[in-house]
Design a protein around this motif. Structure first.
Motif, PDB file in Angstrom:
ATOM      1  N   ALA A 126      42.785  22.739 -56.819  1.00  0.00           N
ATOM      2  CA  ALA A 126      43.758  23.075 -57.890  1.00  0.00           C
ATOM      3  C   ALA A 126      44.817  24.210 -57.608  1.00  0.00           C
ATOM      4  O   ALA A 126      45.750  24.442 -58.341  1.00  0.00           O
ATOM      5  N   SER A 127      44.365  25.122 -56.811  1.00  0.00           N
ATOM      6  CA  SER A 127      45.185  26.393 -56.641  1.00  0.00           C
ATOM      7  C   SER A 127      46.135  25.990 -55.263  1.00  0.00           C
ATOM      8  O   SER A 127      46.773  27.103 -55.091  1.00  0.00           O
ATOM      9  N   ARG A 154      37.948  29.216 -55.660  1.00  0.00           N
ATOM     10  CA  ARG A 154      36.944  29.695 -54.691  1.00  0.00           C
ATOM     11  C   ARG A 154      37.064  31.246 -54.766  1.00  0.00           C
ATOM     12  O   ARG A 154      36.210  31.842 -54.383  1.00  0.00           O
ATOM     13  N   SER A 155      38.249  31.916 -55.188  1.00  0.00           N
ATOM     14  CA  SER A 155      38.507  33.444 -55.214  1.00  0.00           C
ATOM     15  C   SER A 155      38.898  33.831 -56.514  1.00  0.00           C
ATOM     16  O   SER A 155      39.354  32.933 -57.421  1.00  0.00           O
ATOM     17  N   ASP A 156      38.763  34.952 -56.951  1.00  0.00           N
ATOM     18  CA  ASP A 156      39.232  35.621 -58.142  1.00  0.00           C
ATOM     19  C   ASP A 156      40.696  35.447 -58.375  1.00  0.00           C
ATOM     20  O   ASP A 156      40.971  35.164 -59.358  1.00  0.00           O
ATOM     21  N   ARG A 177      34.354  27.806 -60.951  1.00  0.00           N
ATOM     22  CA  ARG A 177      34.186  28.753 -59.570  1.00  0.00           C
ATOM     23  C   ARG A 177      33.305  27.739 -58.843  1.00  0.00           C
ATOM     24  O   ARG A 177      32.340  27.246 -59.129  1.00  0.00           O
ATOM     25  N   GLY A 178      33.572  27.963 -57.302  1.00  0.00           N
ATOM     26  CA  GLY A 178      32.856  27.293 -56.272  1.00  0.00           C
ATOM     27  C   GLY A 178      34.129  26.792 -55.246  1.00  0.00           C
ATOM     28  O   GLY A 178      35.141  27.290 -55.274  1.00  0.00           O
ATOM     29  N   ASP A 179      33.236  26.142 -54.028  1.00  0.00           N
ATOM     30  CA  ASP A 179      33.977  25.571 -53.310  1.00  0.00           C
ATOM     31  C   ASP A 179      33.611  24.327 -52.513  1.00  0.00           C
ATOM     32  O   ASP A 179      32.321  23.834 -53.020  1.00  0.00           O
ATOM     33  N   LEU A 212      30.048  20.797 -57.266  1.00  0.00           N
ATOM     34  CA  LEU A 212      31.024  19.499 -57.150  1.00  0.00           C
ATOM     35  C   LEU A 212      30.580  18.453 -58.151  1.00  0.00           C
ATOM     36  O   LEU A 212      31.075  17.997 -58.948  1.00  0.00           O
ATOM     37  N   ALA A 213      29.049  18.177 -57.944  1.00  0.00           N
ATOM     38  CA  ALA A 213      28.663  17.316 -58.805  1.00  0.00           C
ATOM     39  C   ALA A 213      28.508  17.707 -60.230  1.00  0.00           C
ATOM     40  O   ALA A 213      28.990  16.695 -61.067  1.00  0.00           O
ATOM     41  N   ALA A 214      28.417  18.838 -60.729  1.00  0.00           N
ATOM     42  CA  ALA A 214      28.215  19.172 -62.006  1.00  0.00           C
ATOM     43  C   ALA A 214      29.772  19.080 -62.695  1.00  0.00           C
ATOM     44  O   ALA A 214      30.001  18.825 -63.688  1.00  0.00           O
TER      45      ALA A 214
END
Length: 298
Positions: A8-9, A32-34, A49-51, A58-60
């Protein structure tokens, strides 16, 4: 719709987020980052937040959304298997999370290798299958989820999604020209690259989410194919450098990993996509962006 967007970024993702929000959709972007999280929040999107390695996350994110747009990729050109395996695992995770829901899953794909000696169109099936193939065969994997109660759509992007601020393939060609002192193309430079402006690509993604039937392949392409020698010519004009032919056997030494890719002929039609989505790209062409200095500003 509440839309979960990976990547998304990124270059295409951030434009897609803007387009989705402007159309009234609610966006949850994977960060992934701040810095990425802050950029998404500033755009008005929610943040998860995640990668791509966080498969539970991703599943959530998919389970909590009305639809998923998967644009993230590791882009490890030195160790492509890393990117390919991560891509396949991510698509499988998202597909499993959406199984039986009827909700859309849009997955980014490419145009390379679709057709030999002719213009590729949206009916061409990707030749890549299995975890060891490019992008882990994720396009065909995603489309298979139509048989599992998911609404999959393949988003095939032009190799250059251009615009001011792009750090992709065209920017790399410009950097190579600066380094080598010439703007090069491979062989006779007649091979063609499809192109699309970033804002047009974002609009195509949003329209595909809203309108594309399950199992559709969308071509985010506004120009069917720009000859490589014309691309090199525009780079040469922009940098004040001569434009030269690079022998095919020297392409890798001159361009690095991009040599073989820049020599590829991959024209692609967008006629079915335009008709299906009512998509009318209106952004600058690739050569217009180059001639306007989009890739030469400090």
């Amino acid at each position: 719709m509440r839309v979960f967007v990976t990547g998304a970024s990124g270059w295409i993702g951030s434009a897609t987020v803007d387009d989705l929000l402007a159309a009234g959709h609610e966006v949850v972007g994977l960060a992934r980052s701040d810095a990425s999280a802050a950029a998404l929040a500033a755009r008005g999107a929610q943040v998860r937040r995640g990668d791509l390695d966080d498969l539970d996350g991703l599943a959530a994110g998919a389970a909590d959304a009305d639809g998923v747009i998967h644009l993230a990729n590791k882009h490890d050109f030195v160790h492509p298997g890393v990117s390919d395996r991560a891509e396949r695992a991510a698509v499988q995770t998202l597909g499993d999370a959406l199984a039986g829901s009827g909700r859309p899953l849009l997955v980014a794909a490419g145009l390379a290798g679709l057709a030999e000696g002719r213009i590729a169109d949206e009916e061409d099936r990707s030749p890549f299958d299995g975890p060891d193939s490019p992008r882990g065969g994720s396009e065909n994997l995603a489309l298979e989820y139509a048989g599992h109660g998911v609404h999959p759509v393949a988003l095939r992007f032009a190799p250059t999604v251009h615009g001011a601020g792009d750090h992709g393939f065209i920017a790399l060609l410009v950097a190579t020209a600066r380094e080598k002192g010439v703007a090069g193309y491979v062989g006779d430079g007649a091979n063609r690259w499809p192109a699309v402006h970033r804002t047009d690509a974002a609009q195509a993604v949003r329209l595909a989410l809203e309108k594309a039937p399950a199992g559709t392949r969308i071509h985010a392409v506004s120009e069917e194919g720009v000859p490589a020698r014309e691309i090199a010519g525009a780079i040469g004009r922009g940098l004040g450098l001569p434009t030269v032919s690079i022998a095919p056997e020297d392409a890798e030494a001159h361009f690095g990993f991009l040599g073989r890719f820049f020599a590829a002929d991959m024209p692609a039609s967008n006629a079915r996509t335009r008709q299906l989505l009512g998509w009318a790209p209106g952004g600058p062409t690739l050569l217009e962006d180059l001639d306007a200095g989009a890739y030469f500003r400090a």
